[in-house]
Scaffold this motif. Structure first.
Motif, PDB file in Angstrom:
ATOM      1  N   ALA B   1       0.845  -1.197   0.000  1.00 30.63           N
ATOM      2  CA  ALA B   1       0.000   0.000   0.000  1.00 30.63           C
ATOM      3  C   ALA B   1       0.881   1.248   0.000  1.00 30.63           C
ATOM      4  CB  ALA B   1      -0.906   0.007   1.228  1.00 30.63           C
ATOM      5  N   GLN B   2       0.357   2.270  -0.594  1.00 31.07           N
ATOM      6  CA  GLN B   2       1.102   3.522  -0.658  1.00 31.07           C
ATOM      7  C   GLN B   2       0.620   4.459   0.428  1.00 31.07           C
ATOM      8  OE1 GLN B   2       2.025   3.798  -5.405  1.00 31.07           O
ATOM      9  NE2 GLN B   2       0.181   4.766  -4.622  1.00 31.07           N
ATOM     10  N   LYS B   3       1.537   5.302   0.884  1.00 32.40           N
ATOM     11  CA  LYS B   3       1.161   6.246   1.934  1.00 32.40           C
ATOM     12  C   LYS B   3       1.995   7.505   1.787  1.00 32.40           C
ATOM     13  CE  LYS B   3       0.681   6.577   6.967  1.00 32.40           C
ATOM     14  NZ  LYS B   3       0.922   5.898   8.257  1.00 32.40           N
ATOM     15  N   VAL B   4       1.371   8.647   2.042  1.00 30.08           N
ATOM     16  CA  VAL B   4       2.069   9.927   2.035  1.00 30.08           C
ATOM     17  C   VAL B   4       1.772  10.625   3.356  1.00 30.08           C
ATOM     18  CG1 VAL B   4       2.271  12.179   0.940  1.00 30.08           C
ATOM     19  CG2 VAL B   4       1.914  10.137  -0.463  1.00 30.08           C
ATOM     20  N   THR B   5       2.815  11.044   4.038  1.00 32.13           N
ATOM     21  CA  THR B   5       2.659  11.696   5.332  1.00 32.13           C
ATOM     22  C   THR B   5       3.163  13.132   5.276  1.00 32.13           C
ATOM     23  OG1 THR B   5       2.931   9.588   6.492  1.00 32.13           O
ATOM     24  CG2 THR B   5       3.238  11.600   7.784  1.00 32.13           C
ATOM     25  N   GLN B   6       2.294  14.039   5.616  1.00 34.15           N
ATOM     26  CA  GLN B   6       2.670  15.447   5.782  1.00 34.15           C
ATOM     27  C   GLN B   6       2.407  15.773   7.247  1.00 34.15           C
ATOM     28  OE1 GLN B   6       0.331  16.556   1.904  1.00 34.15           O
ATOM     29  NE2 GLN B   6       1.737  18.237   2.360  1.00 34.15           N
ATOM     30  N   ALA B   7       3.440  15.689   8.049  1.00 34.44           N
ATOM     31  CA  ALA B   7       3.280  15.780   9.495  1.00 34.44           C
ATOM     32  C   ALA B   7       2.918  17.195   9.952  1.00 34.44           C
ATOM     33  CB  ALA B   7       4.552  15.317  10.184  1.00 34.44           C
ATOM     34  N   GLN B   8       3.273  18.184   9.160  1.00 32.71           N
ATOM     35  CA  GLN B   8       2.983  19.569   9.547  1.00 32.71           C
ATOM     36  C   GLN B   8       1.566  19.918   9.113  1.00 32.71           C
ATOM     37  OE1 GLN B   8       6.056  20.378   6.853  1.00 32.71           O
ATOM     38  NE2 GLN B   8       7.315  21.507   8.303  1.00 32.71           N
ATOM     39  N   THR B   9       0.690  20.093  10.087  1.00 36.30           N
ATOM     40  CA  THR B   9      -0.690  20.420   9.753  1.00 36.30           C
ATOM     41  C   THR B   9      -0.809  21.879   9.329  1.00 36.30           C
ATOM     42  OG1 THR B   9      -1.415  18.823  11.383  1.00 36.30           O
ATOM     43  CG2 THR B   9      -3.053  20.386  10.610  1.00 36.30           C
ATOM     44  N   GLU B  10      -0.141  22.744  10.078  1.00 36.23           N
ATOM     45  CA  GLU B  10      -0.236  24.175   9.808  1.00 36.23           C
ATOM     46  C   GLU B  10       1.090  24.842  10.140  1.00 36.23           C
ATOM     47  OE1 GLU B  10      -3.873  26.039  11.139  1.00 36.23           O
ATOM     48  OE2 GLU B  10      -2.818  27.911  11.526  1.00 36.23           O
ATOM     49  N   ILE B  11       1.492  25.756   9.271  1.00 36.45           N
ATOM     50  CA  ILE B  11       2.716  26.531   9.500  1.00 36.45           C
ATOM     51  C   ILE B  11       2.381  28.000   9.297  1.00 36.45           C
ATOM     52  CG2 ILE B  11       5.060  27.000   8.733  1.00 36.45           C
ATOM     53  CD1 ILE B  11       5.205  24.193   7.599  1.00 36.45           C
ATOM     54  N   SER B  12       2.845  28.827  10.222  1.00 37.31           N
ATOM     55  CA  SER B  12       2.675  30.279  10.078  1.00 37.31           C
ATOM     56  C   SER B  12       4.044  30.929  10.023  1.00 37.31           C
ATOM     57  CB  SER B  12       1.887  30.849  11.255  1.00 37.31           C
ATOM     58  OG  SER B  12       0.544  30.460  11.206  1.00 37.31           O
ATOM     59  N   VAL B  13       4.227  31.786   9.050  1.00 34.63           N
ATOM     60  CA  VAL B  13       5.497  32.513   8.916  1.00 34.63           C
ATOM     61  C   VAL B  13       5.186  33.969   8.629  1.00 34.63           C
ATOM     62  CG1 VAL B  13       6.755  30.485   8.098  1.00 34.63           C
ATOM     63  CG2 VAL B  13       5.724  32.056   6.440  1.00 34.63           C
ATOM     64  N   VAL B  14       6.211  34.784   8.807  1.00 34.04           N
ATOM     65  CA  VAL B  14       6.107  36.187   8.448  1.00 34.04           C
ATOM     66  C   VAL B  14       6.684  36.350   7.053  1.00 34.04           C
ATOM     67  CG1 VAL B  14       6.846  38.526   9.046  1.00 34.04           C
ATOM     68  CG2 VAL B  14       6.278  36.891  10.855  1.00 34.04           C
ATOM     69  N   GLU B  15       6.084  37.233   6.301  1.00 35.49           N
ATOM     70  CA  GLU B  15       6.529  37.455   4.922  1.00 35.49           C
ATOM     71  C   GLU B  15       8.040  37.627   4.865  1.00 35.49           C
ATOM     72  OE1 GLU B  15       5.058  40.938   2.824  1.00 35.49           O
ATOM     73  OE2 GLU B  15       4.309  39.620   1.234  1.00 35.49           O
TER      74      GLU B  15
END
Lengths: 114, 116
Positions: B1-15
């Motif tokens: 089975a294939q799986k893709v993990t993006q552990a970062q749900t949300e990221i906030s940065v300054v311009e």
């Protein structure tokens, strides 16, 4: 080229009603797909088709049906709408030859079942 | 089975900050393709890049760059000097060659918020 088009953009259904989400592409792509996107989740494949007259189930096919009578069109049918089918639905298409394997997505249909 | 993990749900940065979005994948296929898509607030999905498993060369396109490392099964995406217009949900996706249909497996996405 219009690319991948979907209608309607928004729809509210009552539980038990049925409807068809329309999808069309004008890029002469053989492959077409239906996905659903729930909040905070990635896209889950519902059904796909590798050509006219050929369809197959994806990861979450229950409660849906599809048909592919032409290369251009790939409608998705909900027979008895349930609240669990509230989601955003995306149609996509792609070639199956050469390096052109990207899937091109339609703008989506936001469906609410109440 | 294939799986893709993006552990970062949300990221906030300054311009103008640089930001890296992580993507880790699993597949038994020796040939496969990796993709990044952008979903801006308007909701459509925009294709950004495709990389095949035989090509580990990093790619740069303007402020965007991608780092593909088979040894760690990762395909990370970096935005340099981020801008408010970069605010979107970014999805990493994987396509193997077995099973047919060119089917994509998506990660759950990373919501990027770029603030002034």
């Amino acid at each position: 080229n219009a690319g991948v088009t979907q209608t309607p953009k928004f729809r509210i259904l009552k539980i038990g009603q049925s409807m068809t989400l329309q999808c069309a592409q004008d890029m002469n792509h053989n492959y077409m797909y239906w996905y659903r996107q729930d909040p905070g989740m990635g896209l889950k494949l519902i059904y796909y088709s590798v050509g006219a007259g050929i369809t197959d189930k994806g990861e979450v096919p229950n409660g849906y049906n599809v048909s592919r009578s032409t290369t251009e069109d790939f409608p998705l049918r909900l027979e008895l709408a349930a609240p669990s089918q509230t989601s955003v639905y995306f149609c996509a298409s792609s070639h199956n030859r050469g390096r052109d394997y990207e899937q091109y997505f339609g703008p989506g249909t936001r469906l609410t079942v109440t | 089975a294939q799986k893709v993990t993006q552990a970062q749900t949300e990221i906030s940065v300054v311009e103008k900050e640089d930001v890296t979005l992580d993507c880790v994948y699993e597949t038994r296929d020796t040939t496969y393709y990796l993709f990044w898509y952008k979903q801006p607030p308007s909701g459509e999905l925009v294709f950004l890049i495709r990389r095949n498993s035989f090509d580990e060369q990093n790619e740069i396109s303007g402020r965007y760059s991608w780092n593909f490392q088979k040894s760690t099964s990762s395909f990370n995406f970096t935005i340099t000097a981020s801008q408010v217009v970069d605010s979107a949900v970014y999805f990493c996706a994987l396509r193997g060659v077995t099973g047919g249909g060119n089917k994509l497996t998506f990660g759950t996405g990373t919501q990027l918020k770029v603030e002034l």
